[in-house]
Structures are given as C-alpha cells and as structure tokens.
Design an enzyme around this catalytic site. Structure first.
Site, PDB file in Angstrom:
ATOM      1  N   ARG A 178       0.843  -1.220   0.000  1.00 37.50           N
ATOM      2  CA  ARG A 178       0.000   0.000   0.000  1.00 37.50           C
ATOM      3  C   ARG A 178       0.873   1.264   0.000  1.00 37.50           C
ATOM      4  O   ARG A 178       0.652   2.194   0.782  1.00 37.50           O
ATOM      5  CB  ARG A 178      -0.930   0.027   1.233  1.00 37.50           C
ATOM      6  CG  ARG A 178      -1.786  -1.178   1.393  1.00 37.50           C
ATOM      7  CD  ARG A 178      -2.922  -1.272   0.386  1.00 37.50           C
ATOM      8  NE  ARG A 178      -3.615  -2.525   0.569  1.00 37.50           N
ATOM      9  CZ  ARG A 178      -3.297  -3.676  -0.044  1.00 37.50           C
ATOM     10  NH1 ARG A 178      -2.309  -3.709  -0.935  1.00 37.50           N
ATOM     11  NH2 ARG A 178      -3.963  -4.780   0.189  1.00 37.50           N
ATOM     12  N   SER A 228     -10.901  -2.352   4.574  1.00 36.52           N
ATOM     13  CA  SER A 228     -10.096  -2.588   5.776  1.00 36.52           C
ATOM     14  C   SER A 228      -9.602  -1.250   6.292  1.00 36.52           C
ATOM     15  O   SER A 228      -8.948  -0.509   5.557  1.00 36.52           O
ATOM     16  CB  SER A 228      -8.887  -3.467   5.451  1.00 36.52           C
ATOM     17  OG  SER A 228      -9.344  -4.711   5.027  1.00 36.52           O
ATOM     18  N   GLU A 298      -5.218   2.613   7.146  1.00 36.57           N
ATOM     19  CA  GLU A 298      -4.967   2.546   5.703  1.00 36.57           C
ATOM     20  C   GLU A 298      -5.786   3.646   5.015  1.00 36.57           C
ATOM     21  O   GLU A 298      -5.397   4.192   4.002  1.00 36.57           O
ATOM     22  CB  GLU A 298      -5.407   1.169   5.193  1.00 36.57           C
ATOM     23  CG  GLU A 298      -5.230   0.997   3.701  1.00 36.57           C
ATOM     24  CD  GLU A 298      -5.553  -0.407   3.229  1.00 36.57           C
ATOM     25  OE1 GLU A 298      -5.162  -1.389   3.902  1.00 36.57           O
ATOM     26  OE2 GLU A 298      -6.204  -0.517   2.180  1.00 36.57           O
TER      27      GLU A 298
HETATM   28  C1  LIG Z   1     -15.971  -2.441   0.561  1.00 36.44           C
HETATM   29  C2  LIG Z   1     -14.540  -2.075   0.277  1.00 36.44           C
HETATM   30  C3  LIG Z   1     -13.613  -3.084   0.014  1.00 36.44           C
HETATM   31  C4  LIG Z   1     -12.271  -2.746  -0.262  1.00 36.44           C
HETATM   32  N1  LIG Z   1     -11.384  -3.753  -0.520  1.00 36.44           N
HETATM   33  C5  LIG Z   1     -10.098  -3.444  -0.812  1.00 36.44           C
HETATM   34  C6  LIG Z   1      -9.158  -4.487  -1.095  1.00 36.44           C
HETATM   35  O1  LIG Z   1      -9.475  -5.664  -1.134  1.00 36.44           O
HETATM   36  N2  LIG Z   1      -7.880  -4.118  -1.366  1.00 36.44           N
HETATM   37  C7  LIG Z   1      -7.477  -2.800  -1.358  1.00 36.44           C
HETATM   38  O2  LIG Z   1      -6.298  -2.538  -1.634  1.00 36.44           O
HETATM   39  N3  LIG Z   1      -8.343  -1.812  -1.086  1.00 36.44           N
HETATM   40  C8  LIG Z   1      -9.634  -2.101  -0.814  1.00 36.44           C
HETATM   41  N4  LIG Z   1     -10.524  -1.098  -0.534  1.00 36.44           N
HETATM   42  C9  LIG Z   1     -10.039   0.316  -0.452  1.00 36.44           C
HETATM   43  C10 LIG Z   1     -10.106   1.106  -1.787  1.00 36.44           C
HETATM   44  O3  LIG Z   1     -11.137   0.629  -2.622  1.00 36.44           O
HETATM   45  C11 LIG Z   1      -8.788   1.043  -2.526  1.00 36.44           C
HETATM   46  O4  LIG Z   1      -7.757   1.556  -1.717  1.00 36.44           O
HETATM   47  C12 LIG Z   1      -8.809   1.844  -3.844  1.00 36.44           C
HETATM   48  O5  LIG Z   1      -7.616   1.607  -4.547  1.00 36.44           O
HETATM   49  C13 LIG Z   1      -8.972   3.349  -3.646  1.00 36.44           C
HETATM   50  O6  LIG Z   1      -9.241   3.907  -4.911  1.00 36.44           O
HETATM   51  P1  LIG Z   1     -10.130   5.231  -5.064  1.00 36.44           P
HETATM   52  O7  LIG Z   1     -10.178   5.584  -6.513  1.00 36.44           O
HETATM   53  O8  LIG Z   1     -11.436   5.072  -4.390  1.00 36.44           O
HETATM   54  O9  LIG Z   1      -9.205   6.266  -4.303  1.00 36.44           O
HETATM   55  P2  LIG Z   1      -9.647   7.419  -3.276  1.00 36.44           P
HETATM   56  O10 LIG Z   1     -10.252   6.831  -2.069  1.00 36.44           O
HETATM   57  O11 LIG Z   1     -10.425   8.468  -3.988  1.00 36.44           O
HETATM   58  O12 LIG Z   1      -8.200   7.994  -2.922  1.00 36.44           O
HETATM   59  C14 LIG Z   1      -7.279   7.186  -2.212  1.00 36.44           C
HETATM   60  C15 LIG Z   1      -5.890   7.798  -2.366  1.00 36.44           C
HETATM   61  O13 LIG Z   1      -5.514   7.707  -3.740  1.00 36.44           O
HETATM   62  C16 LIG Z   1      -5.182   8.996  -4.258  1.00 36.44           C
HETATM   63  N5  LIG Z   1      -5.613   9.010  -5.665  1.00 36.44           N
HETATM   64  C17 LIG Z   1      -6.839   8.738  -6.161  1.00 36.44           C
HETATM   65  N6  LIG Z   1      -6.833   8.836  -7.505  1.00 36.44           N
HETATM   66  C18 LIG Z   1      -5.571   9.174  -7.847  1.00 36.44           C
HETATM   67  C19 LIG Z   1      -4.907   9.433  -9.092  1.00 36.44           C
HETATM   68  N7  LIG Z   1      -5.535   9.369 -10.280  1.00 36.44           N
HETATM   69  N8  LIG Z   1      -3.576   9.755  -9.059  1.00 36.44           N
HETATM   70  C20 LIG Z   1      -2.901   9.844  -7.876  1.00 36.44           C
HETATM   71  N9  LIG Z   1      -3.479   9.623  -6.678  1.00 36.44           N
HETATM   72  C21 LIG Z   1      -4.792   9.288  -6.665  1.00 36.44           C
HETATM   73  C22 LIG Z   1      -5.935   9.988  -3.386  1.00 36.44           C
HETATM   74  O14 LIG Z   1      -5.321  11.265  -3.384  1.00 36.44           O
HETATM   75  C23 LIG Z   1      -5.866   9.296  -2.033  1.00 36.44           C
HETATM   76  O15 LIG Z   1      -4.661   9.607  -1.375  1.00 36.44           O
HETATM   77  C24 LIG Z   1     -11.862  -1.392  -0.269  1.00 36.44           C
HETATM   78  C25 LIG Z   1     -12.819  -0.382  -0.026  1.00 36.44           C
HETATM   79  C26 LIG Z   1     -14.139  -0.719   0.244  1.00 36.44           C
HETATM   80  C27 LIG Z   1     -15.141   0.389   0.473  1.00 36.44           C
END
Ligand SMILES: Cc1cc2nc3c(=O)[nH]c(=O)nc-3n(C[C@H](O)[C@H](O)[C@H](O)COP(=O)(O)OP(=O)(O)OC[C@H]3O[C@@H](n4cnc5c(N)ncnc54)[C@H](O)[C@@H]3O)c2cc1C
Length: 310
Positions: A178, A228, A298
C-alpha cells in the site's frame, strides 16, 4: 476563492465547480464534512487546466478518485478537492500482446470485466475493489494474493502542478505494501499499462465470481465503509488482533467495528467522521495495550476537526 472560480469557469462547466460540496456524497463512508470547493473535470484538458489554475492559486488541494479509501473530517476540507475520475475513462485492449491500457478514472471492476471479456486474465483479484484505477495504482491496491504492482508495466503521470507529463516504469513507482513513490511526490496517475495473460474467459469469470462470493461472505458490503480500516501490521492481521482484543461490534455513535469482519469500520447509520475517528483511537489504544502493536490507518483522513474539537 471567487477569482479562482472565475478562472476555472473559463474551461469548466459551472455545474462541475461546486462550492461547499458535501463530501459524504463522494466517499464510500457516506459521511464527513464539506469541501470549500469540489472541481470535477470532464476531460484530460479540463483536468490539466484545473491543476494549473489551482496550483497557481497557492491554495491546498487534494486529488480524489472514487473516494473508497478516504474519510473527510466533520470540519470539512479548507481547499479544493479535484475529482479526477470522469476525466479519464479510456480503455484499450491489445489481445495479441495481452496488454491493456487503462485511464485512471476507470473503475477497477470495469477494467477487470473488460479484461475478462477480451479473454485476458490477471485482474480477477481487483474486480471487487471499489476504487478507480488511479487510486489503485497510487496505493498498490491488492487482494487475494494479487497486487497492482504485479500487473502494471508502466504508469503515465502528470505533475501535481499540471506542468509536466512523464512515464514511470513499475520499478520507478517504488511499490511496496500500500505504498508508491507518489506518496512523496503527490503526482497524479493519468493511465496505466498492464501486462495480462491470454486465458479462457469462462475460467476468468469463474475466478472473479468465486472471489466475489468470498468477499460478500466475509465482508460487510451491505454497510458504507472504506474497506479494511487499518494497514496489516507486520507479522499480524489487523482484523484478528481487533477480534482477539474483544472489540467486535464496538460502537461509537453510528460507527462500529463490523461484527462480520473486525478489520472493517462501518457506518451503521448516521455516523459522523468524528465517531469513526474516536472509534479508531479506541481500537488503536486497546490493541496497543493488549498486544503492543501499533495499528496504522490505511484510510486517508483529511480535513479539519469541527470547531471546539481536536
Ligand atoms: C468495501 C470495500 C472493500 C475494499 N477492498 C479493498 C481491497 O481488497 N484491497 C485494497 O487494496 N483496497 C480495498 N478497498 C479500499 C479502496 O477501494 C482502494 O484503496 C482503492 O484503490 C482506492 O481507490 P479510489 O479511486 O477510491 O481512491 P480514493 O479513495 O479516492 O483515494 C485514495 C488515495 O488515492 C489517491 N488518488 C486517487 N486517484 C488518484 C490518481 N488518479 N492519481 C494519484 N493519486 C490518486 C488519493 O489522493 C488518495 O490519497 C476497499 C474499499 C471498500 C469500500
């Protein structure tokens, strides 16, 4: 702020420049405060213009993907949130080379389904992660023994101030658990190139379905959350430590340590960000006291505490 909004409007439709934006509507936790300004560019050019304009303004700004790993404190975010997703929605598949080019606004679930439909495997692990490709490439999202770093070959980036565009190889991304080099630079993922494998689509879909069933079996997907809540501490599993500490179901206001999966903090209904943060502190203190382990969130927590609270 008015001058900034005027400049943004030169390239961006008014409806995509939202003052006092309720971030509960843009995060999977479905709670939290308001951002002074939310900008939602609809094309790469609009994104670039937004970055250039906002960087020049000297104000704080934050990049949002699908909001599935973010909690905005109840006092709100004093600055500009740039929601990048809608600007970058392209996918291109090269079946012969088993490669896929994906822009960062595409949902992981869409990218995984597109790979399967094109007889390519390698993205099954990501199909149930509710984030964007950009968020996943930023933080090396992973599940079920898969990680973004295992399929990414290179990443196209734009600097935080919108002035430079460049490409990093997967090694230059310095991926860890991560983590990536972008945690330091703050630069923004525009697109990624993936190396997948040719495969029988029935088998790829079957693996995706099996992982989806495991997820809905184990995870409280029926409640808003950010997945998580804590990082995996070395040598342990956060959920197991929390369970063994006797914290299953621990509740603060509308926030709860999920009964189904102790690694998840859920919004059971009407939770505030402060409820979630207080619950986080209780869990951290109890796990530290009982096992001597530090749990680190996280989930990214941004913004200000409400007035009178710190
Ligand atoms: C039900 C559920 C299950 C999940 N299961 C998992 C899992 O199994 N494994 C896992 O790793 N995660 C999991 N997650 C967490 C999450 O989905 C991941 O971390 C995902 O990668 C976040 O992506 P996002 O686009 O929603 O980012 P955001 O939540 O919008 O942002 C997260 C971070 O990424 C940065 N960011 C977003 N887009 C960009 C971009 N284009 N360029 C640079 N930085 C950027 C943001 O600034 C921030 O710091 C889960 C979440 C939920 C709600």
């Amino acid at each position: 702020m008015e001058a900034l909004i005027r400049q943004l409007k030169e390239h961006i439709d008014e409806e995509n420049i939202i003052a006092n934006a309720d971030m509960a509507e843009h995060t999977t936790f479905k709670c939290g405060g308001k951002a002074d300004l939310l900008v939602i560019p609809q094309s790469y050019d609009e994104l670039k213009h937004t970055l250039l304009t906002v960087a020049d303004s000297g104000r704080d700004y934050y990049i949002l993907g699908n909001g599935s790993n973010i909690l905005v404190k109840d006092g709100g975010y004093r600055g500009i949130i740039i929601k990048t997703m809608y600007a970058l929605q392209g996918i291109y598949v090269d079946y012969e080379e088993a490669q896929m080019f994906v822009q960062s606004g595409v949902l992981l679930s869409t990218a995984a389904r597109t790979a399967a439909q094109n007889m390519l495997s390698g993205m099954e692990f990501a199909a149930g992660i509710p984030g964007s490709v950009g968020g996943a490439a930023y933080m090396n999202a992973g599940a079920y023994d898969g990680e973004m770093k295992n399929i990414i070959t290179n990443v196209r980036l734009i600097s935080r101030d919108g002035r430079h565009e460049y490409t990093y190889t997967v090694d230059e991304m310095q991926y860890g658990y991560r983590r990536s080099v972008l945690y330091n630079s703050g630069d923004i993922v525009v697109s990624i190139m993936l190396q997948l494998k040719q495969d029988d689509p029935h088998e790829v879909f079957a693996r995706m379905e099996e992982l989806a069933a495991r997820r809905s079996d184990k995870q409280p997907l029926e409640f808003p959350s950010a997945g998580s809540f804590f990082k995996r501490p070395e040598g342990h599993f956060a959920g197991k430590l929390i369970e063994e500490a006797g914290l299953r179901g621990l509740t603060v206001g509308g926030a709860q340590v999920s009964e189904k999966h102790c690694g998840f903090v859920i919004n059971k209904g009407g939770a505030t960000a402060s409820d979630i943060i207080m619950l986080m502190h209780l869990v951290q203190a109890s796990v530290k006291e009982q096992f001597g382990v530090d749990l680190e969130p996280e989930v990214r927590i941004i913004g200000e505490d409400p007035e009178g609270q710190q």
